[in-house]
Scaffold this active site. Structure first.
Site, PDB file in Angstrom:
ATOM      1  N   GLU A 113       0.856  -1.199   0.000  1.00 27.45           N
ATOM      2  CA  GLU A 113       0.000   0.000   0.000  1.00 27.45           C
ATOM      3  C   GLU A 113       0.887   1.242   0.000  1.00 27.45           C
ATOM      4  O   GLU A 113       2.109   1.131   0.160  1.00 27.45           O
ATOM      5  CB  GLU A 113      -0.949  -0.010   1.207  1.00 27.45           C
ATOM      6  CG  GLU A 113      -2.032  -1.083   1.081  1.00 27.45           C
ATOM      7  CD  GLU A 113      -3.009  -1.120   2.243  1.00 27.45           C
ATOM      8  OE1 GLU A 113      -2.977  -0.236   3.097  1.00 27.45           O
ATOM      9  OE2 GLU A 113      -3.806  -2.069   2.275  1.00 27.45           O
ATOM     10  N   HIS A 241      -8.875   9.453   2.525  1.00 28.98           N
ATOM     11  CA  HIS A 241      -8.409   8.355   1.671  1.00 28.98           C
ATOM     12  C   HIS A 241      -8.511   8.842   0.237  1.00 28.98           C
ATOM     13  O   HIS A 241      -9.543   9.394  -0.170  1.00 28.98           O
ATOM     14  CB  HIS A 241      -9.263   7.104   1.883  1.00 28.98           C
ATOM     15  CG  HIS A 241      -8.619   5.859   1.344  1.00 28.98           C
ATOM     16  ND1 HIS A 241      -8.423   5.655   0.000  1.00 28.98           N
ATOM     17  CD2 HIS A 241      -8.103   4.779   1.970  1.00 28.98           C
ATOM     18  CE1 HIS A 241      -7.816   4.478  -0.172  1.00 28.98           C
ATOM     19  NE2 HIS A 241      -7.618   3.929   1.008  1.00 28.98           N
ATOM     20  N   ARG A 288      -0.618   8.792   1.767  1.00 26.40           N
ATOM     21  CA  ARG A 288      -1.965   9.300   1.491  1.00 26.40           C
ATOM     22  C   ARG A 288      -2.112  10.811   1.471  1.00 26.40           C
ATOM     23  O   ARG A 288      -2.898  11.345   0.711  1.00 26.40           O
ATOM     24  CB  ARG A 288      -2.904   8.788   2.588  1.00 26.40           C
ATOM     25  CG  ARG A 288      -3.321   7.425   2.276  1.00 26.40           C
ATOM     26  CD  ARG A 288      -4.415   6.955   3.132  1.00 26.40           C
ATOM     27  NE  ARG A 288      -4.440   5.520   2.888  1.00 26.40           N
ATOM     28  CZ  ARG A 288      -4.910   4.639   3.703  1.00 26.40           C
ATOM     29  NH1 ARG A 288      -5.436   5.013   4.849  1.00 26.40           N
ATOM     30  NH2 ARG A 288      -4.899   3.376   3.389  1.00 26.40           N
ATOM     31  N   HIS A 349     -11.487   9.677   6.160  1.00 28.01           N
ATOM     32  CA  HIS A 349     -11.273   8.249   6.379  1.00 28.01           C
ATOM     33  C   HIS A 349     -10.801   7.915   7.788  1.00 28.01           C
ATOM     34  O   HIS A 349     -11.243   6.938   8.375  1.00 28.01           O
ATOM     35  CB  HIS A 349     -10.233   7.779   5.351  1.00 28.01           C
ATOM     36  CG  HIS A 349      -9.926   6.329   5.385  1.00 28.01           C
ATOM     37  ND1 HIS A 349     -10.869   5.370   5.081  1.00 28.01           N
ATOM     38  CD2 HIS A 349      -8.772   5.649   5.669  1.00 28.01           C
ATOM     39  CE1 HIS A 349     -10.306   4.167   5.162  1.00 28.01           C
ATOM     40  NE2 HIS A 349      -9.051   4.316   5.536  1.00 28.01           N
ATOM     41  N   ARG A 384      -1.115   8.993   9.040  1.00 33.15           N
ATOM     42  CA  ARG A 384      -0.977   7.552   9.320  1.00 33.15           C
ATOM     43  C   ARG A 384      -0.511   6.785   8.084  1.00 33.15           C
ATOM     44  O   ARG A 384      -1.038   6.974   6.985  1.00 33.15           O
ATOM     45  CB  ARG A 384      -2.331   6.992   9.769  1.00 33.15           C
ATOM     46  CG  ARG A 384      -2.341   5.488   9.960  1.00 33.15           C
ATOM     47  CD  ARG A 384      -3.713   5.023  10.363  1.00 33.15           C
ATOM     48  NE  ARG A 384      -4.668   5.227   9.317  1.00 33.15           N
ATOM     49  CZ  ARG A 384      -5.209   4.254   8.576  1.00 33.15           C
ATOM     50  NH1 ARG A 384      -4.868   2.995   8.773  1.00 33.15           N
ATOM     51  NH2 ARG A 384      -6.100   4.534   7.653  1.00 33.15           N
TER      52      ARG A 384
END
Ligand code: FAD
Ligand code: SIN
Length: 524
Positions: A113, A241, A288, A349, A384
């Site tokens: 990811e 997100h 992100r 998100h 995060r």
């Protein structure tokens, strides 16, 4: 009715349930949740859980990726602790019955990811959270010391304030004796006394109009701790997100997992051009904050409401086996990801900030612990790293359990706890003010406190919030409590904390980007 319990847990997601299974070997446990037992953010987690399993990956690489994503403001000690201890916690999850996908060689099928320098995401297809929630609930059902009550809405922590003693945020020394909770089946407020309370109430995506979070994510636990005068930190760091499935009338917004980009998918403008290489060398797999901001910029430039995710280069069998839920959803919308581009846009998100806790999950209110998305531990810093939150929840629930079981035998119940005071309140005459104010709050947070902020917009948000706050508090004073009204109050509290934290931050870091500030880092 007054109930006395050793360990009270508010929330039935990964943080609450994994904690319950451990403390239940030491005392009586009550888990409460305001909705159905599995209606949690946990259930919707797609991509998986990040952990170091095999070489060439290493703990040092996972630490470096987490620190990099957090944009220089993670607590390095906490990062090292979570990543090191997380491996054992995942083994526990597997022993409880969680089935992580394996490949033909019998080793874990590790996904990639954004922001990860290695493939390290353990997953169960694209339904990892549902698999974890299933496992934990099965274990909970078998445990004789655990009661799980659904539709019990925690309203407020009981502290000295309810005994008529005034306490201030700065004086410290605040103690918690349990919670008041509204039973949604009887409409009565119950007094639950507890020796230890774990707040595990999850996130607050519902502050925004477009979010991947289910309806329950209204930040109740953070608001309760804040009202009880506990410390809340880092609230400006709201993670969007990058790839929510674009569907203007659907709420919550369906997520297209970042693991799809990990499998090779790339972002394109509405005209089909790749653009992420202009923003970061890692292109579509950058962290992100960078990807969401880039999409926001492209959307503003083009005037379209979405960009595209191109998955056409991914092998069809791979897509079908790894992303069956995403495939089904897209096909139902008339999009075949093997041929068509998927329209996507950022969606609120994850709450990186929250209740400030130490390395054992202790808040600064005595006997109150917090774990999971509602807690601010120092792991995430300004942003995060993907799939680090399920890991964080397991590690902090475990540490809170270890700390709590040695502390709780010294705690005695109080015998003078008053019941909920509903004096002067009556049934609401109309609900419309509550629903209108919730909608207005979501709009103002979306319009003024989104991915890119500025001073004028933040001030505008604060001014509007003050009006909604005044109206809602007046209603609260005279009205019998209801979940809708209490959620609205909590959302107002949280929005205020987000705006004030955003106003106070004097540099752009991670997820906080104010276009009036001079950039202190290279990330745009
Ligand atoms: P939750 O699982 O949200 O549980 C909160 C609980 O608190 C619920 O039971 C709720 O009913 C209860 N509650 C709330 N308020 C009250 C109240 N007032 N009274 C009583 N009960 C209350 N993270 C990853 O690491 N990997 C992923 O792949 C991933 N994918 C995600 C995909 C989606 C679509 C979403 C929304 C999130 C994803 N996340 C992922 C984030 C992760 O799922 C959450 O951060 C994590 O599950 C939070 O767990 P929790 O136990 O803290 O809270
Ligand atoms: C995803 O699957 O993209 C979500 C992962 C996360 O939020 O950690």
């Amino acid at each position: 009715m007054q109930q006395k319990i050793d360990f009270l847990i508010i929330g039935s997601g990964i943080a609450g349930l994994s904690y319950a299974l451990k403390v239940a070997n030491h005392g009586k446990v009550l888990v409460i949740t305001k909705a159905n037992r599995d209606e949690t953010n946990t259930k919707y987690a797609q991509g998986g859980i990040a952990a170091v399993t095999y070489a060439p990956d290493s703990i040092e690489k996972h630490i470096a990726d987490t620190l990099d994503a957090g944009d220089g403001i993670c607590d390095e000690k906490i990062v090292r602790m979570v990543i090191t201890e997380g491996i054992e916690r995942i083994e526990e999850l597997i022993l409880w019955g969680t089935d992580f996908d394996k490949n033909e060689e019998g080793t874990f099928d590790l996904a990639r990811e954004g922001g990860h320098s290695e493939n390290r995401i353990l997953h169960h297809k694209d339904r990892t959270g549902a698999e974890i929630e299933r496992t934990l609930l099965e274990q909970i059902n078998k445990h004789p010391n655990i009661e799980l009550h659904t539709h019990l809405f925690a309203l407020d922590l009981i502290t000295q304030h309810h005994l008529g003693q005034e306490v201030s945020r700065s004086s410290g020394g605040i103690e918690c004796y349990g919670v008041y909770a509204l039973n949604l089946k009887t409409n009565k407020v119950e007094t639950i006394q507890s020796k230890i309370t774990l707040v595990a109430t999850g996130g607050a995506g519902q502050l925004y109009r477009t979010t991947t979070n289910p309806k329950i994510a209204t930040g109740d636990g953070v608001a309760m701790v804040y009202r009880a005068k506990g410390t809340v930190r880092d609230m400006e760091f709201i993670q969007f997100h990058p790839t929510g499935l674009y569907h203007p009338t659907e709420s919550p917004c369906f997520l297209i997992s970042e693991a799809v980009r990990g499998a090779g998918a790339i972002l394109r403008t509405k005209d089909g051009e790749e653009f992420m290489q202009h923003y970061d060398d890692r292109a579509s797999l950058a962290p992100r904050d960078i990807v969401a901001r880039a999409i926001d910029n492209e959307i503003k430039k083009s005037g379209a409401e979405f960009v595209f995710l191109d998955c056409t280069m991914i092998d069809k069998t791979h897509f079908e086996t790894h992303f069956p839920t995403i495939l089904k959803k897209c096909l139902r919308m008339g999009i075949d990801p093997m041929k068509d581009f998927i329209p996507v846009a950022p969606a609120a998100h994850y709450l990186c900030g929250g209740i400030s806790v130490d390395e054992n999950g202790c808040s600064d209110i005595k006997n109150v612990y917090a774990a999971g998305e509602c807690a601010r531990t120092g792991l995430h810093g300004g942003n995060r790293l993907a799939s680090n939150s399920l890991l964080e929840a397991l590690v902090f629930s475990h540490r809170a359990y270890r700390h709590g079981v040695s502390a709780f035998t010294e705690i005695n119940f109080k015998d003078n706890i008053p019941d909920w005071n509903a004096e002067g309140t009556s049934a609401p005459k109309e609900m419309i003010l509550i629903t209108e104010n919730r909608r207005e709050l979501q709009s103002l947070m979306t319009n003024y406190v989104g991915i890119v902020r500025n001073n004028t917009r933040l001030k505008r948000a604060l001014d509007r919030l003050r009006i909604i706050y005044g109206e809602t508090e007046a209603l609260y004073e005279r009205t019998i409590v209801s979940p809708a009204l209490c959620e609205l109050r909590n959302m107002i509290n949280l929005s205020y904390l987000v705006v004030k934290a955003a106003m106070a931050r004097t540099e752009n870091r991670g997820l906080h980007y104010n276009s009036d500030l001079v950039d202190s880092n290279s990330k745009k």
